[in-house]
Design an enzyme around this catalytic site. Structure first.
Site, PDB file in Angstrom:
ATOM      1  N   GLY A  43     -28.062 -61.521  -0.405  1.00 27.20           N
ATOM      2  CA  GLY A  43     -26.999 -61.137   0.507  1.00 27.20           C
ATOM      3  C   GLY A  43     -26.939 -62.117   1.664  1.00 27.20           C
ATOM      4  CD  GLN A  48     -28.010 -63.534   7.276  1.00 29.19           C
ATOM      5  OE1 GLN A  48     -27.383 -62.929   6.432  1.00 29.19           O
ATOM      6  NE2 GLN A  48     -29.271 -63.873   7.109  1.00 29.19           N
ATOM      7  CB  CYS A  87     -33.813 -61.487   6.830  1.00 27.43           C
ATOM      8  SG  CYS A  87     -32.237 -61.916   7.599  1.00 27.43           S
ATOM      9  CG  LEU A  88     -31.305 -65.833   2.911  1.00 26.48           C
ATOM     10  CD1 LEU A  88     -29.942 -66.285   2.401  1.00 26.48           C
ATOM     11  CD2 LEU A  88     -32.420 -66.501   2.120  1.00 26.48           C
ATOM     12  CG  HIS A 129     -30.867 -56.783   4.999  1.00 21.36           C
ATOM     13  ND1 HIS A 129     -32.209 -56.900   5.284  1.00 21.36           N
ATOM     14  CD2 HIS A 129     -30.306 -57.958   5.393  1.00 21.36           C
ATOM     15  CE1 HIS A 129     -32.442 -58.083   5.829  1.00 21.36           C
ATOM     16  NE2 HIS A 129     -31.304 -58.751   5.892  1.00 21.36           N
ATOM     17  CD  GLU A 130     -27.016 -59.316   3.769  1.00 22.27           C
ATOM     18  OE1 GLU A 130     -26.614 -59.955   4.753  1.00 22.27           O
ATOM     19  OE2 GLU A 130     -28.137 -59.510   3.266  1.00 22.27           O
ATOM     20  CG  HIS A 133     -27.430 -59.612   9.057  1.00 21.27           C
ATOM     21  ND1 HIS A 133     -28.257 -60.282   9.934  1.00 21.27           N
ATOM     22  CD2 HIS A 133     -28.055 -59.641   7.859  1.00 21.27           C
ATOM     23  CE1 HIS A 133     -29.348 -60.683   9.275  1.00 21.27           C
ATOM     24  NE2 HIS A 133     -29.256 -60.301   8.018  1.00 21.27           N
TER      25      HIS A 133
HETATM   26 NI    NI Z   1     -30.713 -60.652   6.563  1.00 14.92          NI
END
Ligand code: NI
Length: 162
Positions: A43, A48, A87-88, A129-130, A133
């Site tokens: 995701g 991000q 998380c990226l 999770h997304e 953000h």
């Molecule tokens: Ni994330």
């Protein structure tokens, strides 16, 4: 596209609605999916990649690429489950996070079509999770505060080295 990391203020801002689903937004969706897959992510949310707008992409275990624009989570199950998240924007850190097992979400896709999706399991996990953000919330906000503080400190230290 470069994925911004913990410590960048944009990750803490509440993202603004997408006003119109234009070719530019469609292109952004495609680029986000490419960036996500190259990074072995499941995701990626627009903040991000430095854009504070309400949009994210997901490709979970069903292998379907999905774009969510101006999403709203309209229902969540009472049943909660724990699952290890990463998380990226916070590479190499993984912690158990407790969230509802099932959700119902409404959004528009990259074609501007409104849809409603009921999700459970891993897909529901990734979507939540997304979605976080877009609210400026990170998974570390949902773990033990002492663990969160340690992770934040690591990233502050790294930023100082760059
Ligand atoms: Ni994330």
């Amino acid at each position: 596209m470069t994925v911004v990391r913990l410590g960048n203020d944009i990750l803490r801002q509440k993202a603004l609605p997408v006003e119109e689903i234009t070719d530019e937004i469609r292109e952004l969706s495609r680029e986000m999916l490419v960036t996500m897959e190259e990074a072995d992510g499941v995701g990626l949310a627009a903040p991000q990649i430095g854009k504070s707008i309400r949009m994210f992409v997901v490709k979970a275990d069903d292998g379907v690429e999905r774009t969510f624009i101006n999403p709203q989570i309209i229902a969540t199950s009472n049943e909660l489950v724990g699952y290890e998240e990463g998380c990226l924007s916070i590479p190499k850190y993984y912690e158990d996070v407790i969230r509802p097992e099932k959700i119902t979400i409404q959004a528009r896709n990259e074609k501007g079509r409104r849809f409603t999706l009921e999700a459970d399991g891993f897909l529901a996990r990734v979507i939540q999770h997304e979605y976080d953000h877009l609210e400026g919330v990170l998974f570390i906000d949902r773990i033990d505060p002492a663990k969160k503080a340690k992770i934040e400190q690591k990233f502050l230290d790294k930023a100082g080295e760059e």
